[in-house]
Enzyme design. Sequence first.
Site, PDB file in Angstrom:
ATOM      1  N   ARG A 146     -12.820  13.641   7.836  1.00  0.00           N
ATOM      2  CA  ARG A 146     -13.814  14.495   7.170  1.00  0.00           C
ATOM      3  C   ARG A 146     -15.157  13.809   7.247  1.00  0.00           C
ATOM      4  O   ARG A 146     -15.262  12.683   7.716  1.00  0.00           O
ATOM      5  CB  ARG A 146     -13.430  14.648   5.697  1.00  0.00           C
ATOM      6  N   LYS A 198       0.842  -1.211   0.000  1.00  0.00           N
ATOM      7  CA  LYS A 198       0.000   0.000   0.000  1.00  0.00           C
ATOM      8  C   LYS A 198       0.866   1.245   0.000  1.00  0.00           C
ATOM      9  O   LYS A 198       1.801   1.348   0.791  1.00  0.00           O
ATOM     10  CB  LYS A 198      -0.812   0.074   1.294  1.00  0.00           C
ATOM     11  N   GLY A 227      -8.016   4.001  -3.376  1.00  0.00           N
ATOM     12  CA  GLY A 227      -7.645   2.682  -3.886  1.00  0.00           C
ATOM     13  C   GLY A 227      -6.396   2.674  -4.758  1.00  0.00           C
ATOM     14  O   GLY A 227      -6.033   1.645  -5.324  1.00  0.00           O
ATOM     15  N   HIS A 238     -11.625  -1.227  -5.201  1.00  0.00           N
ATOM     16  CA  HIS A 238     -11.416  -0.710  -3.849  1.00  0.00           C
ATOM     17  C   HIS A 238     -12.230   0.549  -3.562  1.00  0.00           C
ATOM     18  O   HIS A 238     -11.878   1.355  -2.714  1.00  0.00           O
ATOM     19  CB  HIS A 238      -9.931  -0.419  -3.576  1.00  0.00           C
ATOM     20  N   HIS A 243     -15.093  -4.616   4.961  1.00  0.00           N
ATOM     21  CA  HIS A 243     -14.735  -3.240   5.316  1.00  0.00           C
ATOM     22  C   HIS A 243     -15.821  -2.732   6.263  1.00  0.00           C
ATOM     23  O   HIS A 243     -16.963  -2.543   5.852  1.00  0.00           O
ATOM     24  CB  HIS A 243     -14.653  -2.388   4.050  1.00  0.00           C
TER      25      HIS A 243
END
Length: 642
Positions: A296, A158, A165, A234, A208
């Site tokens: 946010r 990552k 994604g 993603h 998720h």
Amino acid sequence: MFSKILIANRGEIACRVIDSCRRMGVATVAVYSDADRGARHVAMADQAVHLGGPAPADSYLRGDAIIQAALDTGAQAIHPGYGFLSENPDFVDAVEAAGLTFIGPSASAIRAMGLKDAAKALMEEAGVPVVPGYHGEDQDPDHLSRQADSIGYPVLIKAVAGGGGKGMRRVDDPKDFADALASAQSEARNAFGNPAVLIEKYILQPRHIEVQVFGDGSRAVYLFERDCSLQRRHQKVIEEAPAPGMTEEMRKIMGAAAVRAAEAIGYKGAGTIEFIVDGSDGLRPDGFWFMEMNTRLQVEHPVTEAITGVDLVEWQLRVASGEPLPARQEDLQINGHSFEARLYAEDVPAGFLPATGTLAHLHFPEGARIETGVRQGDVISPWYDPMIAKVVTHGPTRAIALRALETALVDTEVAGSVTNLDFLIALTRHEGFRKGEVDTGLIERDLDDLIASSEAEGAARALAVIGLAGLADPDVKGGATLWQPLRRTIAWDGGEAVLEVLGPGAARVTMEDESHEVRWQGDRWWVDGALRRNRIVSHDAGVSVFGGRTVHLVPRDPLDRDASAAGGDALTLSPMPGLVKAVHVKAGQEVKAGDRLAVLEAMKMEHSLTAARDGVVAEILAGPGDQVEAGAPLIRLEEVEE
Ligand code: ADP
Ligand code: ADP
Ligand code: MG
């Protein structure tokens, strides 16, 4: 409370913020680019300030111009929405330096969560479980490869600066590690200007699940979880709250971990802690790990609002203006179940590429909460996120809320661009999803079925022919008018059918290789004996059939021939400056309306360019690798003969 705020965003989220402001009696200032002069958010706000050209860098990312607009209009605070400047700590510093309030967390909280590696280290310290892996400084490929070995395959590489994604690679076999690393690093360098990566254990059957938190700068509460496992590339497609299969025990443990995370950075305002959850064996309190924090308001916040009754934007304004947290943890409760579907102008079979168009017809049903930034006649431009609307439903149980989502989507009507509407409807009918068996691989595993399983096209096409023949017109319905022949040819751009009127409210439609008997009574339609939940709608761009399977036909009118030749539905133009990545058709090839013709890369995104009508490709005017200007002709279809 503020008396006036500026919203530094566009589209549905700007409209969403204005909605709450209106209810609270707070005046609003919108900002807009050249592309958004007539946009819904501009019309809704009390005042609007022009920023510049359509590219985000010339408009919605111009922090200095936005701050100046707030000062000029007397706004006391700036709401950033999501995307654009919402997670930019330098912007927060500049807003505060100008004597204004940023409606969101402090710059230091955003910085603490800005990079995934630093955020993971910080969360470990705060006692929040993080995905096992390596998130150190050493970026030497051999070192990273040894780390991957000791984590155990499969692993996920990552980008530490990643988002949306990008910069992510799953690696199943050590021999592929070096190549995957190089490609993740180069994508990360391009997209974020930072090639650094971390390595994580790839969680199998991942779900998720994220927790909504809300802080006042020292204390925080959690507003329960959302399951966002239905993803493509993603990116989230349908979200729900609460998470299917969640136990009270695990909810408390995850909620407490999320609150620890928020309090560790003195979080103020609305935020989301994203966790990856091992779903291979039910939800277990030791089977969830911190992935990242989004500092946010989240796109999918409405499902949380639906089950808690809280207006998160109102809370944001209240806390930013100095009020204490509006509720204690024990005041918050879950009521029922909620779903959100993201309706996009996008080309699903082409890999969910963004699409563009003018919304010739747009209708949303009652009975669902619709968050949208567009109206009928508005343009989905290539400059911004191609979202058309979020469709949100709520019900006492998951089954009822999901059923309501299906109904709301079936009753939604969009013409003028290809959309993911039929795909979303197919998802709401997916057997595993209905049972609550979700994981992030579901969409990809069943993609072919999800694309094909939307209802048969032939029947919907037959109804569209009835529409083109004028038989769906309320004045004509019940049968043919006297002057119409009983048997005639109905032609549209790229095809034709023979229509035989069988009697009042009955006709046979014969196309190339199929034939359907259509009967109707009032607004009800039967095709081959089956009652169908379709609507036939005429609009500026032709005739559309909605209700499970969307079909659009553009009439072929001999009198319009010159207009259409000049009006250029024969020509596919580049909607913006960009690079032609691929051309998918050849001269002489037959195409149907909506088919992908070419892929254009612009604004760091790929855009699918689709056929405006059925037809035959006459000429390819640009090739892969060509840099093209906005308006450049790319593909020409043959003129239509009648
Ligand atoms: P969410 O979980 O809220 O969907 P995402 O990370 O997918 O969060 O992004 C939310 C929004 O922010 C998206 O609509 C996207 O357009 C925008 N966005 C995401 N990453 C970036 C970025 N790097 N730059 C600008 N906008 C972004
Ligand atoms: P982004 O900043 O791009 O949103 P995230 O770290 O939030 O990146 O990950 C995006 C998605 O990738 C997640 O929602 C999940 O579907 C998948 N993912 C992330 N980490 C893992 C992991 N360790 N194992 C399996 N899937 C993962
Ligand atoms: Mg994420």
